[in-house]
Write a protein that holds these residues in place. Structure first.
Motif, PDB file in Angstrom:
ATOM      1  N   MET A  40       0.847  -1.191   0.000  1.00  0.00           N
ATOM      2  CA  MET A  40       0.000   0.000   0.000  1.00  0.00           C
ATOM      3  C   MET A  40       0.886   1.246   0.000  1.00  0.00           C
ATOM      4  O   MET A  40       2.024   1.203   0.467  1.00  0.00           O
ATOM      5  N   ALA A  41       0.329   2.341  -0.492  1.00  0.00           N
ATOM      6  CA  ALA A  41       1.054   3.612  -0.565  1.00  0.00           C
ATOM      7  C   ALA A  41       0.026   4.747  -0.555  1.00  0.00           C
ATOM      8  O   ALA A  41      -1.167   4.502  -0.728  1.00  0.00           O
ATOM      9  N   PRO A  42       0.468   5.982  -0.369  1.00  0.00           N
ATOM     10  CA  PRO A  42      -0.458   7.100  -0.551  1.00  0.00           C
ATOM     11  C   PRO A  42      -0.997   7.082  -1.980  1.00  0.00           C
ATOM     12  O   PRO A  42      -0.321   6.635  -2.904  1.00  0.00           O
ATOM     13  N   CYS A  43      -2.193   7.561  -2.173  1.00  0.00           N
ATOM     14  CA  CYS A  43      -2.797   7.609  -3.512  1.00  0.00           C
ATOM     15  C   CYS A  43      -2.056   8.641  -4.351  1.00  0.00           C
ATOM     16  O   CYS A  43      -1.761   9.743  -3.865  1.00  0.00           O
ATOM     17  N   PRO A  44      -1.739   8.314  -5.588  1.00  0.00           N
ATOM     18  CA  PRO A  44      -0.989   9.269  -6.426  1.00  0.00           C
ATOM     19  C   PRO A  44      -1.823  10.484  -6.810  1.00  0.00           C
ATOM     20  O   PRO A  44      -3.047  10.403  -6.945  1.00  0.00           O
ATOM     21  N   SER A  45      -1.150  11.587  -7.012  1.00  0.00           N
ATOM     22  CA  SER A  45      -1.845  12.816  -7.411  1.00  0.00           C
ATOM     23  C   SER A  45      -2.446  12.679  -8.809  1.00  0.00           C
ATOM     24  O   SER A  45      -3.367  13.406  -9.159  1.00  0.00           O
ATOM     25  N   SER A  46      -1.964  11.720  -9.581  1.00  0.00           N
ATOM     26  CA  SER A  46      -2.495  11.502 -10.930  1.00  0.00           C
ATOM     27  C   SER A  46      -3.811  10.709 -10.912  1.00  0.00           C
ATOM     28  O   SER A  46      -4.504  10.640 -11.925  1.00  0.00           O
TER      29      SER A  46
END
Length: 179
Positions: free
Chosen positions: A119-125
């Motif tokens: 898991m990771a932060p959601c991308p700005s894209s």
């Protein structure tokens, strides 16, 4: 016994409300996804709720789910809300690691470690998904309603296992419930 939760999707979301609301002394929190219908006529004690729905869902009513979630907030005697809680994806994305780091197939049965889904932060894209919250409720419970971007998904994002943000609603729901 103090950490027993109920969750479901679609008709299972309806059962989440029916079961959770009927016995709030047993169930300590609810998490619903794309709920078919929401009704919580009476609760014996306040109950936390997080609900996820796509506004483009082609099977169940986004508006009815939002109204039902707000009704639970009222029964919990929440004094504040709805107020913005978080945005996932887009320019102002939360730093919380609630999005799949890679496509959601990583945790599949053929993966090297099928029990570890990075898991990771959601991308700005990514397309934005947003959550609102009701708080200052009896017994300090909270109620959250998340609008998940899923217009390009099957049935307008009814299932939400995959969505246009890459948000993992199971991880986010568990984070909410374990509080």
């Amino acid at each position: 016994p103090e950490r027993v939760y109920v969750t479901g999707i679609s008709m299972g979301g309806m059962m989440t409300f029916a079961t959770g609301c009927a016995d709030t002394k047993r169930w300590r929190g609810m998490a619903s996804v794309a709920t078919l219908s929401t009704a919580c006529p009476k609760i014996a004690r306040p109950i936390p709720l997080i609900s996820f729905h796509s506004s483009t869902d082609q099977l169940t009513s986004f508006q009815a789910d939002g109204t039902g979630t707000e009704a639970v907030a009222k029964q919990n005697n929440c004094k504040r809300g709805p107020t913005p809680l978080a945005t996932f994806g887009g320019a102002n994305s939360s730093p919380l690691p609630f999005c799949f780091k890679n496509p959601p197939r990583d945790g599949g049965p053929d993966a090297t470690d099928p029990y570890n889904i990075p898991m990771a932060p959601c991308p700005s894209s990514a397309k934005e998904s947003t959550c609102i919250q009701w708080d200052q409720c009896d017994e300090d419970v909270k109620v959250v309603f998340c609008t998940v971007s899923a217009a390009s998904q099957y049935l307008g994002g009814h299932l939400l296992y995959t969505n246009d943000t890459g948000l993992n609603v199971a991880v986010m729901g568990w984070d909410f419930l374990k509080q």
